[in-house]
Design a protein around this motif. Structure first.
Motif, PDB file in Angstrom:
ATOM      1  N   TYR A  31       0.810  -1.213   0.000  1.00 24.99           N
ATOM      2  CA  TYR A  31       0.000   0.000   0.000  1.00 24.99           C
ATOM      3  C   TYR A  31       0.848   1.270   0.000  1.00 24.99           C
ATOM      4  O   TYR A  31       0.351   2.362   0.292  1.00 24.99           O
ATOM      5  N   GLY A  32       2.123   1.143  -0.299  1.00 29.64           N
ATOM      6  CA  GLY A  32       2.970   2.320  -0.458  1.00 29.64           C
ATOM      7  C   GLY A  32       3.666   2.806   0.798  1.00 29.64           C
ATOM      8  O   GLY A  32       4.291   3.871   0.796  1.00 29.64           O
ATOM      9  N   PHE A  33       3.590   2.022   1.888  1.00 27.81           N
ATOM     10  CA  PHE A  33       4.299   2.389   3.114  1.00 27.81           C
ATOM     11  C   PHE A  33       5.687   1.740   3.122  1.00 27.81           C
ATOM     12  O   PHE A  33       5.900   0.705   2.498  1.00 27.81           O
ATOM     13  N   THR A  34       6.612   2.341   3.851  1.00 37.28           N
ATOM     14  CA  THR A  34       7.971   1.811   3.951  1.00 37.28           C
ATOM     15  C   THR A  34       8.282   1.477   5.402  1.00 37.28           C
ATOM     16  O   THR A  34       8.173   2.340   6.287  1.00 37.28           O
ATOM     17  N   ALA A  35       8.652   0.232   5.661  1.00 37.52           N
ATOM     18  CA  ALA A  35       9.052  -0.173   7.007  1.00 37.52           C
ATOM     19  C   ALA A  35      10.527   0.153   7.197  1.00 37.52           C
ATOM     20  O   ALA A  35      11.360  -0.188   6.347  1.00 37.52           O
ATOM     21  N   VAL A  36      10.872   0.827   8.294  1.00 41.38           N
ATOM     22  CA  VAL A  36      12.255   1.226   8.565  1.00 41.38           C
ATOM     23  C   VAL A  36      12.751   0.509   9.807  1.00 41.38           C
ATOM     24  O   VAL A  36      11.977   0.109  10.689  1.00 41.38           O
ATOM     25  N   ASP A  37      14.069   0.340   9.898  1.00 42.33           N
ATOM     26  CA  ASP A  37      14.674  -0.368  11.024  1.00 42.33           C
ATOM     27  C   ASP A  37      15.030   0.553  12.186  1.00 42.33           C
ATOM     28  O   ASP A  37      15.273   0.075  13.298  1.00 42.33           O
ATOM     29  N   ASP A  38      15.085   1.843  11.929  1.00 41.04           N
ATOM     30  CA  ASP A  38      15.429   2.813  12.961  1.00 41.04           C
ATOM     31  C   ASP A  38      14.205   3.681  13.252  1.00 41.04           C
ATOM     32  O   ASP A  38      13.679   4.346  12.360  1.00 41.04           O
ATOM     33  N   ALA A  39      13.761   3.670  14.515  1.00 39.56           N
ATOM     34  CA  ALA A  39      12.560   4.426  14.871  1.00 39.56           C
ATOM     35  C   ALA A  39      12.700   5.913  14.582  1.00 39.56           C
ATOM     36  O   ALA A  39      11.703   6.596  14.312  1.00 39.56           O
ATOM     37  N   GLN A  40      13.924   6.435  14.607  1.00 39.03           N
ATOM     38  CA  GLN A  40      14.132   7.866  14.363  1.00 39.03           C
ATOM     39  C   GLN A  40      13.802   8.253  12.918  1.00 39.03           C
ATOM     40  O   GLN A  40      13.585   9.429  12.626  1.00 39.03           O
TER      41      GLN A  40
END
Length: 266
Positions: A31-40
């Motif tokens: 759906y066009g979202f990007t999961a990132v490994d750094d919460a910042q």
């Protein structure tokens, strides 16, 4: 919500939790979202688990003011902080994309122990005797001595935290739209020497609460912020106020705080 596309997923590191995290990552990607490994690097922070996981997600990411938080239940039931089922995530994503959600703002406590940096609590701060005897606290409100408490300890809770530890000791459930915090006793001892109110009381968010420990050998109390312990020796005083920070969470429009209270307790 359309500009918020970077998601950080907080979860335990066991095999089942990591598997669910991977499933979510792939679903969000569609759906066009990007999961990132750094919460910042995120602007949406999601917890996987129960309310405990949500509290940890907020704490471990520093009570971010520029992020939205969302709790996803993997326990099969919804709770006070987990608004969405894991198995219905596509429904939740569609609601986000169609702007069928609202932003809920939860007040938090600021706690300063002696001269240490401030700590923050979403649910409650609790202080208890760490030895098998009662301890004594002078309770001061806005620099005015209010009472001298003797007993097992005290719980200071936010409105949302009023449904947790506070409720178990017969404290009131408080609407989170009220900017306030609640003080509840743990096993108070009332006598001619020590006298306390004997019931929970609610303070305006403009008030400052100070707890001063009597130095009688119990200067290493057991203190907790939400579901995490705080280890500080030789405690003399604790200052508690309602922070100007807020935790912003996403919710479906038909899932108010009182609907959650009814679902959980009635």
């Amino acid at each position: 919500m359309s500009e918020r596309t970077h998601i950080y997923i907080y979860t335990k590191h066991d095999e089942k939790s990591l598997e669910k995290k991977m499933i979510l990552t792939e679903m969000f990607s569609k759906y066009g979202f990007t999961a990132v490994d750094d919460a910042q690097n995120s602007n949406i922070i999601i917890s996987l688990g129960g309310d405990g996981a949500f509290l940890q997600a907020v704490r471990k990411t520093g009570f971010r003011q520029d992020c939205l938080y969302a709790g996803i239940s993997t326990t099969g039931t919804l709770s006070m902080y987990c608004d969405f089922y894991f198995h219905e995530m596509e429904t939740m994503i569609q609601a986000v994309l169609r702007s069928e959600i609202e932003i809920r703002r939860y007040p938090i406590l600021q706690v300063i122990v002696d001269n240490n940096p401030p700590f923050y609590c979403l649910n409650e701060f609790s202080i208890r005797s760490n030895i098998i005897k009662t301890f004594v606290l002078d309770v001061v409100i806005d620099n005015l001595h209010f009472e001298t408490f003797r007993g097992d300890g005290m719980i200071i809770s936010t409105p949302t935290g009023s449904t947790a530890y506070n409720k178990s000791v017969n404290g009131a459930v408080v609407d989170p739209l009220l900017p306030c915090f609640q003080v509840s006793e743990l096993a108070s001892v009332n006598s001619n020497t020590y006298r306390s109110l004997g019931s929970s009381f609610i303070l305006s968010g403009q008030r400052q609460l100070t707890l001063r420990l009597k130095q009688d050998g119990n200067d290493f109390p057991t203190m907790a912020m939400d579901n995490e312990s705080l280890s500080i020796k030789h405690v003399e005083s604790v200052n508690i106020t309602l922070s100007d920070r807020l935790v912003k969470t996403v919710k479906l429009k038909n899932n108010s705080f009182w609907e959650k209270v009814k679902r959980t307790y009635l």
